[in-house]
Design an enzyme around this catalytic site. Sequence first.
Site, PDB file in Angstrom:
ATOM      1  N   TRP A 101      53.514  -4.262  15.732  1.00 35.47           N
ATOM      2  CA  TRP A 101      52.465  -3.487  14.981  1.00 35.47           C
ATOM      3  C   TRP A 101      53.098  -2.208  14.614  1.00 35.47           C
ATOM      4  O   TRP A 101      52.985  -1.573  13.494  1.00 35.47           O
ATOM      5  CB  TRP A 101      51.296  -3.482  15.878  1.00 35.47           C
ATOM      6  CG  TRP A 101      50.257  -4.469  15.591  1.00 35.47           C
ATOM      7  CD1 TRP A 101      50.006  -5.127  16.829  1.00 35.47           C
ATOM      8  CD2 TRP A 101      49.657  -5.161  14.509  1.00 35.47           C
ATOM      9  NE1 TRP A 101      49.110  -6.477  16.240  1.00 35.47           N
ATOM     10  CE2 TRP A 101      48.915  -6.292  14.727  1.00 35.47           C
ATOM     11  CE3 TRP A 101      49.644  -4.717  12.995  1.00 35.47           C
ATOM     12  CZ2 TRP A 101      48.307  -7.045  14.027  1.00 35.47           C
ATOM     13  CZ3 TRP A 101      49.092  -5.559  12.138  1.00 35.47           C
ATOM     14  CH2 TRP A 101      48.199  -6.437  12.618  1.00 35.47           C
ATOM     15  N   ASP A 171      48.614   4.536  17.387  1.00 35.46           N
ATOM     16  CA  ASP A 171      47.709   3.567  17.249  1.00 35.46           C
ATOM     17  C   ASP A 171      47.241   2.844  18.413  1.00 35.46           C
ATOM     18  O   ASP A 171      47.786   1.892  19.146  1.00 35.46           O
ATOM     19  CB  ASP A 171      48.554   2.351  16.223  1.00 35.46           C
ATOM     20  CG  ASP A 171      47.879   1.124  16.008  1.00 35.46           C
ATOM     21  OD1 ASP A 171      46.872   0.972  16.306  1.00 35.46           O
ATOM     22  OD2 ASP A 171      48.738   0.293  15.016  1.00 35.46           O
ATOM     23  N   LYS A 195      38.962  -5.091  18.557  1.00 30.93           N
ATOM     24  CA  LYS A 195      39.642  -5.540  19.730  1.00 30.93           C
ATOM     25  C   LYS A 195      38.587  -4.856  20.996  1.00 30.93           C
ATOM     26  O   LYS A 195      38.190  -5.356  21.807  1.00 30.93           O
ATOM     27  CB  LYS A 195      40.841  -4.949  20.093  1.00 30.93           C
ATOM     28  CG  LYS A 195      42.214  -5.796  19.535  1.00 30.93           C
ATOM     29  CD  LYS A 195      42.576  -5.288  17.961  1.00 30.93           C
ATOM     30  CE  LYS A 195      43.211  -6.384  17.421  1.00 30.93           C
ATOM     31  NZ  LYS A 195      44.177  -5.748  16.353  1.00 30.93           N
TER      32      LYS A 195
HETATM   33  C1  LIG Z   1      45.006  -5.687  15.146  1.00 34.79           C
HETATM   34  C2  LIG Z   1      46.048  -4.372  15.152  1.00 34.79           C
HETATM   35  C3  LIG Z   1      46.220  -3.788  14.003  1.00 34.79           C
HETATM   36  C4  LIG Z   1      45.644  -4.461  12.519  1.00 34.79           C
HETATM   37  O1  LIG Z   1      44.329  -4.315  12.402  1.00 34.79           O
HETATM   38  P1  LIG Z   1      43.714  -4.687  11.083  1.00 34.79           P
HETATM   39  O2  LIG Z   1      42.231  -4.356  11.275  1.00 34.79           O
HETATM   40  O3  LIG Z   1      43.838  -6.202  11.327  1.00 34.79           O
HETATM   41  O4  LIG Z   1      44.334  -4.233   9.941  1.00 34.79           O
HETATM   42  C5  LIG Z   1      46.962  -2.672  13.929  1.00 34.79           C
HETATM   43  N1  LIG Z   1      47.709  -2.324  15.111  1.00 34.79           N
HETATM   44  C6  LIG Z   1      47.296  -2.928  16.430  1.00 34.79           C
HETATM   45  C7  LIG Z   1      47.869  -2.407  17.510  1.00 34.79           C
HETATM   46  C8  LIG Z   1      46.472  -4.222  16.522  1.00 34.79           C
HETATM   47  O5  LIG Z   1      46.302  -4.500  17.497  1.00 34.79           O
END
Ligand SMILES: *Cc1c(COP(=O)(O)O)cnc(C)c1O
Length: 360
Positions: A101, A171, A195
């Site tokens: 990511w 993030d 999540k």
């Molecule tokens: C799932 C995730 C994303 C992407 O999320 P989307 O909503 O699919 O764009 C980005 N960063 C991390 C750490 C993630 O777990």
Amino acid sequence: MRVFNFCAGPAMLPTEVMAQAQAELLDWQGQGVSVMEMSHRSPEFIALAKGADADLRELLTIPDDYHVLFMHGGGRGQFAAVAMNLLGDNGKALYLRSGSWSKAAAEEARRFGEVDEIEVIEERDGTKALNMPSFSAEQGDYRYLHYCPNETVDGIEISEVPDSPWPIVADMSSCILSRPIDVSKYGLIYAGAQKNIGPSGLSLVIVKRDLLELPSLPMPSIMDYRITAENESMFNTPPTYALYIAASVFAWLKKQGGVAAMGERNQRKADELYDYINQSDFYKNPVASNLRSRMNVTFQLADESLNSEFLSQAKARGLLALKGHRSVGGMRASIYNAMPHQGVLALVAFMDEFAKAQQA
Ligand SMILES: *Cc1c(COP(=O)(O)O)cnc(C)c1O
């Protein structure tokens, strides 16, 4: 029947939250309509949004000089929004690379400006370990340093905040609200919702006000932090149903004792799984013990030809979505806030039975 759902995202939500949503689906607060059929400018919905903001500020002890923004476009939407809002003209940013990511975030940011990258994970004797450099302001005039504290795909967690002379952007898509954090150490925190917060599509941004003072690049209004803040996240129609679920999740978290209590529970859940994997010859994990994610527990079967048998027997036992990300293979058990301790116990019991049956 509800099963134990180990999906990395969209992930399981607390059953209490889902049951309440079901009970209120056709008639919210006695109004005879669903919350998803109401104006976002109605006093009832505005009260819901203000309540979500207040609960989140309380849960994470967010200082007053930070905006809380609810936006569209999930995690990847923020990969772009962060760069568009913070890079400005000729701005440069530093991205730490620790897995899938953070790599994707840097690639997206590069569409909007100059990005330097540093790899902070190294392999030592087949084990993934942290190699975090120390940073000094002489290294570059960076607008921000970006990192991903929990790499969802790789099962890697960087639990210490980097010591950075530049504002830190994190993030937290897969670890937000899973334990206490010190928001004041960050310039900006963002997360896709699916999540630990609610349905996909919604994204959360917590940003220090003074970071928004520099001029930014031209960009779509709905991605602009200043416009979103001025309009209290209602410049256009927000994803109202997702926000309603998020508000319920925040209320649920407060009832559970907040993020400190969740942090303890999450630690116990992760310990349960890693302790089992550590003492096993049948399963292994390639991540150094101080770097293992408390949210996404990756593991491999020593004999990978048994992977599909493992997954189908697990599914038959009500243990769903244990397959690792296609880019890394193996298995992954995502154990976010909503996963009860019993789910983890059931998984460990199954793993042990499966291993013994193969070894017999
Ligand atoms: C799932 C995730 C994303 C992407 O999320 P989307 O909503 O699919 O764009 C980005 N960063 C991390 C750490 C993630 O777990």
